[in-house]
Design a protein around this motif. Sequence first.
Motif, PDB file in Angstrom:
ATOM      1  N   UNK A 193     -15.429  20.862   2.666  1.00  0.00           N
ATOM      2  CA  UNK A 193     -15.556  19.293   2.863  1.00  0.00           C
ATOM      3  C   UNK A 193     -13.964  18.724   2.278  1.00  0.00           C
ATOM      4  N   UNK A 194     -13.212  17.936   3.160  1.00  0.00           N
ATOM      5  CA  UNK A 194     -11.986  17.314   2.559  1.00  0.00           C
ATOM      6  C   UNK A 194     -12.153  15.887   2.644  1.00  0.00           C
ATOM      7  N   UNK A 195     -12.150  15.223   1.502  1.00  0.00           N
ATOM      8  CA  UNK A 195     -12.552  13.706   1.716  1.00  0.00           C
ATOM      9  C   UNK A 195     -10.945  13.025   1.296  1.00  0.00           C
ATOM     10  N   UNK A 196     -10.860  11.540   1.579  1.00  0.00           N
ATOM     11  CA  UNK A 196      -9.930  10.788   1.814  1.00  0.00           C
ATOM     12  C   UNK A 196      -8.765  11.403   2.539  1.00  0.00           C
ATOM     13  N   UNK A 197      -9.045  11.962   3.869  1.00  0.00           N
ATOM     14  CA  UNK A 197      -8.020  12.354   4.843  1.00  0.00           C
ATOM     15  C   UNK A 197      -7.803  11.110   5.760  1.00  0.00           C
ATOM     16  N   UNK A 198      -6.621  11.273   6.578  1.00  0.00           N
ATOM     17  CA  UNK A 198      -6.337  10.081   7.568  1.00  0.00           C
ATOM     18  C   UNK A 198      -6.389  10.932   8.997  1.00  0.00           C
ATOM     19  N   UNK A 199      -7.026  10.060   9.912  1.00  0.00           N
ATOM     20  CA  UNK A 199      -7.255  10.432  11.213  1.00  0.00           C
ATOM     21  C   UNK A 199      -6.174   9.740  11.903  1.00  0.00           C
ATOM     22  N   UNK A 200      -5.068  10.407  12.528  1.00  0.00           N
ATOM     23  CA  UNK A 200      -3.925  10.030  13.406  1.00  0.00           C
ATOM     24  C   UNK A 200      -4.387  10.187  14.921  1.00  0.00           C
ATOM     25  N   UNK A 201      -4.243   8.983  15.639  1.00  0.00           N
ATOM     26  CA  UNK A 201      -4.467   9.173  17.208  1.00  0.00           C
ATOM     27  C   UNK A 201      -3.277   8.652  17.759  1.00  0.00           C
ATOM     28  N   UNK A 202      -2.695   9.379  18.827  1.00  0.00           N
ATOM     29  CA  UNK A 202      -1.450   9.086  19.461  1.00  0.00           C
ATOM     30  C   UNK A 202      -1.926   9.170  21.064  1.00  0.00           C
TER      31      UNK A 202
ATOM     32  N   UNK B 221       0.115   4.226  18.436  1.00  0.00           N
ATOM     33  CA  UNK B 221      -0.310   5.083  17.009  1.00  0.00           C
ATOM     34  C   UNK B 221      -1.465   4.389  16.110  1.00  0.00           C
ATOM     35  N   UNK B 222      -2.238   5.108  16.037  1.00  0.00           N
ATOM     36  CA  UNK B 222      -3.393   4.466  15.372  1.00  0.00           C
ATOM     37  C   UNK B 222      -3.780   5.385  14.360  1.00  0.00           C
ATOM     38  N   UNK B 223      -4.127   4.732  13.146  1.00  0.00           N
ATOM     39  CA  UNK B 223      -4.670   5.550  11.678  1.00  0.00           C
ATOM     40  C   UNK B 223      -5.765   4.907  11.192  1.00  0.00           C
TER      41      UNK B 223
ATOM     42  N   UNK C 213       6.631  14.284  22.793  1.00  0.00           N
ATOM     43  CA  UNK C 213       7.121  15.319  21.940  1.00  0.00           C
ATOM     44  C   UNK C 213       7.717  14.375  20.688  1.00  0.00           C
ATOM     45  N   UNK C 214       8.473  13.306  21.079  1.00  0.00           N
ATOM     46  CA  UNK C 214       9.027  12.686  19.914  1.00  0.00           C
ATOM     47  C   UNK C 214       7.976  11.889  19.096  1.00  0.00           C
ATOM     48  N   UNK C 215       7.001  11.263  19.784  1.00  0.00           N
ATOM     49  CA  UNK C 215       5.987  10.562  18.836  1.00  0.00           C
ATOM     50  C   UNK C 215       5.202  11.683  18.212  1.00  0.00           C
ATOM     51  N   UNK C 216       5.012  13.001  18.528  1.00  0.00           N
ATOM     52  CA  UNK C 216       4.235  14.106  17.756  1.00  0.00           C
ATOM     53  C   UNK C 216       5.021  14.370  16.588  1.00  0.00           C
ATOM     54  N   UNK C 217       6.452  14.582  16.861  1.00  0.00           N
ATOM     55  CA  UNK C 217       7.222  15.049  15.739  1.00  0.00           C
ATOM     56  C   UNK C 217       7.168  13.921  14.516  1.00  0.00           C
ATOM     57  N   UNK C 218       7.560  12.769  14.949  1.00  0.00           N
ATOM     58  CA  UNK C 218       7.254  11.388  14.017  1.00  0.00           C
ATOM     59  C   UNK C 218       6.292  11.513  13.047  1.00  0.00           C
ATOM     60  N   UNK C 219       5.104  12.081  13.694  1.00  0.00           N
ATOM     61  CA  UNK C 219       3.808  11.761  13.115  1.00  0.00           C
ATOM     62  C   UNK C 219       3.571  12.964  11.960  1.00  0.00           C
ATOM     63  N   UNK C 220       3.864  14.345  12.676  1.00  0.00           N
ATOM     64  CA  UNK C 220       3.731  15.471  11.823  1.00  0.00           C
ATOM     65  C   UNK C 220       4.826  15.706  10.633  1.00  0.00           C
ATOM     66  N   UNK C 221       5.687  14.930  10.706  1.00  0.00           N
ATOM     67  CA  UNK C 221       7.083  14.996   9.661  1.00  0.00           C
ATOM     68  C   UNK C 221       6.291  15.373   8.362  1.00  0.00           C
ATOM     69  N   UNK C 222       6.231  16.243   7.577  1.00  0.00           N
ATOM     70  CA  UNK C 222       6.222  16.493   6.175  1.00  0.00           C
ATOM     71  C   UNK C 222       4.867  16.241   5.838  1.00  0.00           C
TER      72      UNK C 222
ATOM     73  N   UNK D 221      -3.892  12.687  27.622  1.00  0.00           N
ATOM     74  CA  UNK D 221      -3.312  11.540  27.285  1.00  0.00           C
ATOM     75  C   UNK D 221      -3.642  11.293  25.682  1.00  0.00           C
ATOM     76  N   UNK D 222      -4.190  11.992  25.062  1.00  0.00           N
ATOM     77  CA  UNK D 222      -4.508  11.755  23.567  1.00  0.00           C
ATOM     78  C   UNK D 222      -4.510  12.742  22.771  1.00  0.00           C
ATOM     79  N   UNK D 223      -3.561  12.768  21.503  1.00  0.00           N
ATOM     80  CA  UNK D 223      -3.331  13.608  20.437  1.00  0.00           C
ATOM     81  C   UNK D 223      -4.109  13.015  19.313  1.00  0.00           C
ATOM     82  N   UNK D 224      -4.737  13.884  18.543  1.00  0.00           N
ATOM     83  CA  UNK D 224      -5.370  13.408  17.343  1.00  0.00           C
ATOM     84  C   UNK D 224      -5.193  14.541  16.188  1.00  0.00           C
ATOM     85  N   UNK D 225      -4.816  14.178  15.058  1.00  0.00           N
ATOM     86  CA  UNK D 225      -4.499  14.934  13.901  1.00  0.00           C
ATOM     87  C   UNK D 225      -4.993  14.384  12.746  1.00  0.00           C
ATOM     88  N   UNK D 226      -5.816  15.196  12.094  1.00  0.00           N
ATOM     89  CA  UNK D 226      -6.592  15.077  10.936  1.00  0.00           C
ATOM     90  C   UNK D 226      -5.406  15.608   9.560  1.00  0.00           C
TER      91      UNK D 226
END
Length: 417
Positions: free
Chosen positions: A375-384, A301-303, A389-398, A409-414
């Motif tokens: 434009x969205x400022x002060x967002x976080x970029x998460x990379x797995x 996990x990287x943020x 499935x478990x890793x994605x759930x833990x990150x998307x939660x809330x 092999x790589x999932x990214x979420x802003x």
Amino acid sequence: MRVFKFGGASVKDANGVRNLVKVLEETGHQNTFLVVSAMGKMTNAMEVVVKAYFDEQTSLKGALEEVRLYHQTILQELFENKEHSVYKKVNLLFEEVSGFLAWNKSPNYSFVYDQVVGYGELLSTTIVSTYLNEAGIKNHWIDIRDFIKTDDNYRDGRVNWEKTQQLIAEGVEENKLYITQGFLGSDDNNFTTTLGREGSDYTAAILAYCLNANSVTIWKDVPGVLNADPRYFKETKLLNKISYREAIELAFYGASVIHPKTLQPLQRKEIPLHVKSFINPRDAGTTVGKGIGIEPEIPCFIVKKNQVLMKLSSLDFSFIVEDSISDLFKLLHDYKMKVDLIQNSAISFSVCVDNKFNRLNDLLDQLSGRFKVVCHEDVSLYTIRHFNTEAIKSLQNGKDVLLEQRGKETLQLVVKH
């Protein structure tokens, strides 16, 4: 020859400097090159000095005094004799900084930044080198600016490899213990340049490449490379081995343990990189080298925080095609935006960037005439990396997910907070 790099956390106070001696006593120190960063958070403190110089002259003296007092405290704990020559050496360095700020006429922020901020490393290595000599570990202090030559792209100097290789080959002898600064170089006019934030790892890699070193060891306050940053994620695990390719992927996505530019010169000569704990130097830590993937193979996990997500669409609903995308990338380059993620469709283009040079408003002025911009400022970029499935759930939660991109092999979420 081995290259050891000690970061700011390892020399943040007098006990840290004493512990560095213990590490060298346990690991041996013959034929070793030490690269040492500024003490603690002193790079940040020197950045405050530069900011005060440009924005608030009344606070400049106080900002520099804070840096001086920090080092003075460490000196007094390490050297009880106030007549020791190290006090004079440190005072001279502060006089140099003050002198530069007094006579400088350049309005170029990046130029001034490099001339001032680099004193953090010069101060730390002066203190550490003197203390090592006192502790019976004889060493040779050198000014890395005499060896690593770069262009004049201040704050992100590009290495002149041919000149650097020649200077190191001529100036460094075997079977000696050297100590020098990370992060710094110099241009053709001998003005100081810096290699980008966290550039001390890169310094170690440059030296290792030019010296054909046996290995590079980065000494950290963590056991090695973890599968996530313990400041932001719970239940982190140690990665025992990582291939160069996997480490470059992790670094590219923002893993903070290894500087992105560090790995390429090491990979070219297959020089292994060890990431070890300066608290427990006998522990194995992590080895980065030739091989396959990672061991153990678990999600990583990287943020990246404080990012900017821009969603651009054409004003007339026409397609965003190659020439538009080419223009966009030129603008991103011109305004020094580091691109971390892109996604495009027929009529829209999304890009997540790091606004590290604070040029966003100027860029938006340019873009708004040609595109509809959200434009969205002060967002976080998460990379797995190696997601499940478990890793994605833990990150998307809330979390409010603004953009998702998924590869093999790589999932990214802003994510907006």
